[in-house]
Write an enzyme that holds these catalytic residues in place. Structure first.
Site, mmCIF file in Angstrom:
data_model
loop_
_atom_site.group_PDB
_atom_site.id
_atom_site.type_symbol
_atom_site.label_atom_id
_atom_site.label_comp_id
_atom_site.label_asym_id
_atom_site.label_seq_id
_atom_site.Cartn_x
_atom_site.Cartn_y
_atom_site.Cartn_z
ATOM 1 N N LEU A 33 17.801 40.190 39.298
ATOM 2 C CA LEU A 33 17.416 39.305 38.368
ATOM 3 C C LEU A 33 16.616 38.269 38.479
ATOM 4 O O LEU A 33 17.438 37.326 37.790
ATOM 5 C CB LEU A 33 19.225 39.173 37.706
ATOM 6 C CG LEU A 33 20.119 40.174 37.511
ATOM 7 C CD1 LEU A 33 21.703 39.097 36.897
ATOM 8 C CD2 LEU A 33 19.553 40.780 36.597
ATOM 9 N N SER A 124 -0.611 49.652 39.248
ATOM 10 C CA SER A 124 -1.201 49.264 37.728
ATOM 11 C C SER A 124 -2.684 49.632 37.567
ATOM 12 O O SER A 124 -3.010 49.768 39.085
ATOM 13 C CB SER A 124 -1.279 47.576 38.434
ATOM 14 O OG SER A 124 -2.013 46.992 37.766
ATOM 15 N N TYR A 149 -0.610 40.267 44.769
ATOM 16 C CA TYR A 149 -0.296 41.029 43.547
ATOM 17 C C TYR A 149 -1.215 43.074 43.938
ATOM 18 O O TYR A 149 -0.151 43.299 44.060
ATOM 19 C CB TYR A 149 -0.206 40.321 42.544
ATOM 20 C CG TYR A 149 0.379 41.718 41.497
ATOM 21 C CD1 TYR A 149 1.862 41.696 41.557
ATOM 22 C CD2 TYR A 149 -0.915 41.771 40.422
ATOM 23 C CE1 TYR A 149 2.604 43.470 40.290
ATOM 24 C CE2 TYR A 149 0.138 43.159 39.698
ATOM 25 C CZ TYR A 149 1.037 44.116 39.611
ATOM 26 O OH TYR A 149 1.072 44.782 38.565
ATOM 27 N N LYS A 153 0.168 46.272 45.576
ATOM 28 C CA LYS A 153 0.086 47.628 44.576
ATOM 29 C C LYS A 153 -0.264 48.097 45.347
ATOM 30 O O LYS A 153 -0.379 50.030 45.389
ATOM 31 C CB LYS A 153 -0.044 47.786 43.164
ATOM 32 C CG LYS A 153 1.238 47.053 42.521
ATOM 33 C CD LYS A 153 2.076 47.690 41.807
ATOM 34 C CE LYS A 153 3.167 46.290 41.197
ATOM 35 N NZ LYS A 153 4.183 46.871 41.001
ATOM 36 N N ARG A 291 -11.200 32.770 33.106
ATOM 37 C CA ARG A 291 -9.555 32.256 34.619
ATOM 38 C C ARG A 291 -10.715 33.194 35.912
ATOM 39 O O ARG A 291 -11.249 34.420 35.210
ATOM 40 C CB ARG A 291 -8.617 33.528 33.550
ATOM 41 C CG ARG A 291 -6.968 32.929 34.628
ATOM 42 C CD ARG A 291 -5.685 33.812 33.846
ATOM 43 N NE ARG A 291 -6.277 35.000 33.029
ATOM 44 C CZ ARG A 291 -4.947 34.952 32.894
ATOM 45 N NH1 ARG A 291 -4.223 35.122 32.733
ATOM 46 N NH2 ARG A 291 -5.026 36.846 32.735
HETATM 47 P P1 NAD Z 1 9.881 41.956 35.232
HETATM 48 O O1 NAD Z 1 9.560 41.242 36.171
HETATM 49 O O2 NAD Z 1 9.877 42.252 34.365
HETATM 50 O O3 NAD Z 1 10.649 43.230 35.697
HETATM 51 C C1 NAD Z 1 10.340 43.497 36.908
HETATM 52 C C2 NAD Z 1 12.310 43.713 37.997
HETATM 53 O O4 NAD Z 1 12.482 43.350 38.912
HETATM 54 C C3 NAD Z 1 12.523 42.101 37.432
HETATM 55 O O5 NAD Z 1 13.837 42.932 36.611
HETATM 56 C C4 NAD Z 1 13.308 41.374 38.468
HETATM 57 O O6 NAD Z 1 14.329 40.731 38.245
HETATM 58 C C5 NAD Z 1 12.900 42.129 39.395
HETATM 59 N N1 NAD Z 1 13.027 41.735 40.702
HETATM 60 C C6 NAD Z 1 12.325 41.791 41.698
HETATM 61 N N2 NAD Z 1 12.267 41.435 42.452
HETATM 62 C C7 NAD Z 1 13.654 41.730 42.819
HETATM 63 C C8 NAD Z 1 14.037 42.148 43.874
HETATM 64 N N3 NAD Z 1 13.507 41.664 45.350
HETATM 65 N N4 NAD Z 1 15.372 42.699 44.253
HETATM 66 C C9 NAD Z 1 15.609 43.553 43.070
HETATM 67 N N5 NAD Z 1 15.090 43.574 42.135
HETATM 68 C C10 NAD Z 1 13.924 41.575 41.589
HETATM 69 O O7 NAD Z 1 8.366 42.738 35.261
HETATM 70 P P2 NAD Z 1 7.769 44.225 34.362
HETATM 71 O O8 NAD Z 1 6.212 44.204 33.275
HETATM 72 O O9 NAD Z 1 8.598 44.898 34.195
HETATM 73 O O10 NAD Z 1 7.144 44.632 35.456
HETATM 74 C C11 NAD Z 1 7.883 46.036 36.204
HETATM 75 C C12 NAD Z 1 7.551 46.577 37.070
HETATM 76 O O11 NAD Z 1 5.948 47.407 36.518
HETATM 77 C C13 NAD Z 1 6.422 45.241 38.183
HETATM 78 O O12 NAD Z 1 6.884 46.800 38.453
HETATM 79 C C14 NAD Z 1 4.969 45.187 37.875
HETATM 80 O O13 NAD Z 1 4.799 44.711 39.283
HETATM 81 C C15 NAD Z 1 4.645 46.486 36.896
HETATM 82 N N6 NAD Z 1 3.526 46.459 36.120
HETATM 83 C C16 NAD Z 1 3.902 45.249 35.679
HETATM 84 C C17 NAD Z 1 2.731 45.119 34.994
HETATM 85 C C18 NAD Z 1 2.356 44.060 33.247
HETATM 86 O O14 NAD Z 1 1.646 43.681 32.772
HETATM 87 N N7 NAD Z 1 3.962 44.024 33.019
HETATM 88 C C19 NAD Z 1 1.877 46.247 34.800
HETATM 89 C C20 NAD Z 1 1.534 46.769 35.618
HETATM 90 C C21 NAD Z 1 2.396 47.078 36.735
HETATM 91 N N1 UFG Z 2 -5.590 35.796 27.879
HETATM 92 C C1 UFG Z 2 -5.564 34.378 27.516
HETATM 93 N N2 UFG Z 2 -5.435 33.194 26.986
HETATM 94 C C2 UFG Z 2 -3.546 33.639 27.888
HETATM 95 C C3 UFG Z 2 -3.729 34.333 29.189
HETATM 96 C C4 UFG Z 2 -4.423 35.332 29.021
HETATM 97 O O1 UFG Z 2 -6.962 34.730 27.191
HETATM 98 O O2 UFG Z 2 -3.133 32.807 27.649
HETATM 99 C C5 UFG Z 2 -6.331 36.575 28.744
HETATM 100 C C6 UFG Z 2 -6.612 37.266 29.852
HETATM 101 O O3 UFG Z 2 -8.318 36.190 30.292
HETATM 102 C C7 UFG Z 2 -6.758 38.220 29.519
HETATM 103 C C8 UFG Z 2 -6.204 38.530 28.222
HETATM 104 O O4 UFG Z 2 -6.054 37.708 27.607
HETATM 105 O O5 UFG Z 2 -8.969 38.473 29.090
HETATM 106 C C9 UFG Z 2 -5.346 39.718 29.380
HETATM 107 O O6 UFG Z 2 -4.740 38.928 29.929
HETATM 108 P P1 UFG Z 2 -2.821 38.837 30.717
HETATM 109 O O7 UFG Z 2 -2.723 37.598 31.635
HETATM 110 O O8 UFG Z 2 -2.443 39.720 29.516
HETATM 111 O O9 UFG Z 2 -4.133 40.883 31.650
HETATM 112 P P2 UFG Z 2 -4.285 40.593 32.393
HETATM 113 O O10 UFG Z 2 -5.397 41.920 32.227
HETATM 114 O O11 UFG Z 2 -4.679 39.064 32.659
HETATM 115 O O12 UFG Z 2 -3.217 41.709 33.699
HETATM 116 C C10 UFG Z 2 -2.185 42.512 33.664
HETATM 117 C C11 UFG Z 2 -0.532 43.036 34.013
HETATM 118 C C12 UFG Z 2 -1.024 42.199 36.198
HETATM 119 C C13 UFG Z 2 -1.770 44.010 35.938
HETATM 120 C C14 UFG Z 2 -3.486 43.673 34.755
HETATM 121 C C15 UFG Z 2 -3.304 45.417 34.671
HETATM 122 O O13 UFG Z 2 -0.117 40.863 33.920
HETATM 123 O O14 UFG Z 2 -0.629 42.549 36.688
HETATM 124 O O15 UFG Z 2 -2.758 43.808 33.418
HETATM 125 O O16 UFG Z 2 -2.651 46.527 34.669
HETATM 126 F F1 UFG Z 2 -2.265 44.244 36.849
#
Ligand code: NAD
Ligand code: UFG
Length: 337
Positions: A33, A124, A149, A153, A291
């Site tokens: 959590l 990712s 990060y 992965k 960014r």
């Molecule tokens: P999230 O932060 O909502 O979910 C991750 C969960 O892992 C959280 O509930 C957190 O409490 C739990 N957690 C973190 N560290 C922990 C630990 N040490 N032990 C146990 N639980 C732990 O994020 P999400 O967007 O649901 O992402 C889920 C997974 O998908 C992650 O591995 C993330 O890297 C990957 N991912 C997410 C995105 C995105 O854009 N959301 C994109 C690519 C990959």
């Molecule tokens: N962006 C803005 N303003 C904001 C936030 C984002 O202009 O306040 C733009 C960013 O510059 C980017 C686009 O919106 O061009 C998407 O940005 P996000 O931060 O939503 O997503 P990213 O593509 O940077 O990254 C996400 C996840 C990463 C993952 C990646 C590919 O955060 O964990 O997608 O899966 F690795």
């Protein structure tokens, strides 16, 4: 059949737990959590009329993970637990390697000890690296990652590939997500970031609901259709369904890689326009500098998941806007009310 979902209280995890329960699986969740609320799982239980067995524990706590495998007959593990803020990972690399890499190793060790050898991992699109041509295809090599990060992965992908090469009982499914948006259609579960959102969709939603004044668009001078970055946004419910279908791939040993994306690129300005069109709410924005680390445009070649798993994204950008807005309006402060 019982599935262990690590990180199951989080954004993608909670949506996946819901889809697993409605597909007839029993679910055990481990989550510490640190970036989620147990309220998400309570709501999943209410929505499905089923119960989730929840353990509040750290993925690196071997005794806690062993205890789960001793108490439950786990068939497969879906591993979401991890830290995901790209910027924070540059400032705190050790935290990212500890949770994402060591945590995955501890999990795999506990699985091996318990004889559980089916694992789905949240990877990712970032593992394709900075120089990969678009669209990204699964048979491309992993590239040069630009932050801890992304590197974490890529490292876990390699570790799981090595484990499944060394022991033919193992099956590792590496799901490379593109950019998940949206929320469950009920408006009861969704993305609830702590502090200032890093990602585009929660930022727009918080501007719309009045929690933030205005959106900064990071750069409008990219070589893209309107100068702003382009991404492959997919609905989180589609993404969650992809995990249920990916369980099929764990029946075969070895490493299996799938992109989960739509195959379409949408610019930041197009996202803002779609939100305004669907909700009728104007999003004030200004153009800010680029960014660091952002790539101009990437999207998925999404056909492999369809041909092998029967998965494809069913929903589009307007659905993502509608469902994000429903979630945000119902829960202006997320799970805190
Ligand atoms: P999230 O932060 O909502 O979910 C991750 C969960 O892992 C959280 O509930 C957190 O409490 C739990 N957690 C973190 N560290 C922990 C630990 N040490 N032990 C146990 N639980 C732990 O994020 P999400 O967007 O649901 O992402 C889920 C997974 O998908 C992650 O591995 C993330 O890297 C990957 N991912 C997410 C995105 C995105 O854009 N959301 C994109 C690519 C990959
Ligand atoms: N962006 C803005 N303003 C904001 C936030 C984002 O202009 O306040 C733009 C960013 O510059 C980017 C686009 O919106 O061009 C998407 O940005 P996000 O931060 O939503 O997503 P990213 O593509 O940077 O990254 C996400 C996840 C990463 C993952 C990646 C590919 O955060 O964990 O997608 O899966 F690795």
């Amino acid at each position: 059949m019982t599935i262990l979902v690590t990180g199951g209280a989080g954004y993608i995890g909670s949506h996946t737990v819901l889809e697993l329960l409605t597909s007839g699986y029993d679910v055990v969740v481990l989550d510490n959590l640190c970036n989620a609320s147990a309220e998400s799982l309570k709501r999943v239980e209410l929505l499905t009329g089923k119960t989730v067995t929840f353990y509040k524990a750290d993925i690196r706590d071997r005794a806690a993970v062993d205890g789960i495998f001793e108490r439950h007959r786990i068939e497969a593990v879906i591993h979401f637990a991890g830290l995901k803020a790209v910027g924070e990972s540059t400032a705190k690399p050790l935290d990212y390697y500890s949770v994402n890499v060591s945590g995955s190793v501890v999990l795999a060790q506990a699985m091996a000890a318990a004889g559980v050898t089916k694992l789905i991992f949240s990877s990712s699109a970032t593992v394709y690296g900075e120089d990969a041509p678009v669209p990204y295809r699964e048979d491309m090599p992993r590239g040069k990652t630009s932050n801890p990060y992304g590197t974490s992965k890529a490292m876990v992908e390699q570790i799981l590939t090595d484990i499944s090469f060394a022991d033919e009982r193992w099956s590792a499914v590496l799901l490379r997500y593109f950019n998940p948006f949206g929320a469950h259609l009920s408006g009861q579960i969704g993305e609830d970031p702590q502090g200032v959102p890093n990602n585009l969709m929660p930022f727009i939603a918080q501007v719309a609901v009045g929690r933030r004044e205005s959106l900064s668009i990071f750069g409008d001078d990219y070589d893209t259709k309107d100068g702003t970055c382009e991404r492959d946004y997919l609905h989180v419910v589609d993404l969650a369904k992809g995990h249920v279908l990916a369980l099929k791939a764990t029946e075969q040993s070895g490493t299996h890689i799938y992109n989960l994306g739509t195959g379409k690129a949408t610019s930041v300005k197009q996202v803002v326009q779609a939100f305004e069109r669907v909700t009728g709410v104007t999003i004030p924005y200004s153009i800010a500098p680029r960014r660091a680390g952002d790539l101009p445009a990437f999207w998925a070649e999404a056909s492999k998941a369809f041909s092998e798993l029967g998965w494809r994204a069913e929903m589009g950008i307007d659905d993502m806007m509608r469902d994000t807005w429903r979630w945000q309006q119902n829960n202006p402060n997320g799970y805190r009310g």
